[in-house]
Design an enzyme around this catalytic site. Structure first.
Site, PDB file in Angstrom:
ATOM      1  N   ILE A  32       0.843  -1.195   0.000  1.00 36.97           N
ATOM      2  CA  ILE A  32       0.000   0.000   0.000  1.00 36.97           C
ATOM      3  C   ILE A  32       0.877   1.244   0.000  1.00 36.97           C
ATOM      4  CG2 ILE A  32      -0.176   0.169   2.532  1.00 36.97           C
ATOM      5  CD1 ILE A  32      -3.201   0.817   2.110  1.00 36.97           C
ATOM      6  N   CYS A  33       0.357   2.341  -0.578  1.00 31.79           N
ATOM      7  CA  CYS A  33       1.017   3.649  -0.493  1.00 31.79           C
ATOM      8  C   CYS A  33      -0.078   4.666  -0.168  1.00 31.79           C
ATOM      9  CB  CYS A  33       1.782   3.976  -1.775  1.00 31.79           C
ATOM     10  SG  CYS A  33       0.745   4.172  -3.244  1.00 31.79           S
ATOM     11  N   GLN A  34       0.025   5.877  -0.667  1.00 33.35           N
ATOM     12  CA  GLN A  34      -0.992   6.880  -0.378  1.00 33.35           C
ATOM     13  C   GLN A  34      -2.208   6.754  -1.293  1.00 33.35           C
ATOM     14  OE1 GLN A  34      -1.160   8.853   2.222  1.00 33.35           O
ATOM     15  NE2 GLN A  34      -3.100   9.744   1.563  1.00 33.35           N
TER      16      GLN A  34
END
Length: 100
Positions: A57-59
């Protein structure tokens, strides 16, 4: 590339979650249970990644998609979280922040 939604992530259990945002972004709030391995450092920290299948996951989903593509070429069983932490927060889901 395999991917899941934030809703699917919320329903998963027992699958490690790697957050590839930078340290300051992670410290500001992250999905509970996520482990921070920033995209800028991941090449030097491959030994810290889970041996089994895991989610990334990231932003918003862009950086994590690039990381998932790169890790797939190295044989990792990885899944991108579409919408990322931003979508997780937008849905009103709980986040963790480091305790001082």
């Amino acid at each position: 590339m395999k991917s899941i939604s934030v809703e699917e992530l919320a329903g998963r259990s027992g699958v490690p979650l790697i957050d590839v945002r930078e340290r300051d972004e992670f410290a500001a709030g992250h999905v509970p249970g996520a482990v921070n391995v920033p995209m800028s450092e991941i090449g030097n920290r491959l030994d810290e990644l889970p041996g089994e299948a895991f989610d990334v996951i990231c932003q918003a989903g862009g950086r994590s998609a690039r990381v998932v593509e790169a890790l797939e070429t190295r044989g990792y069983d990885v899944t991108n979280v579409e919408g990322g932490t931003g979508e997780w927060i937008a849905q009103g889901r709980d986040i963790e922040t480091p305790s001082a």
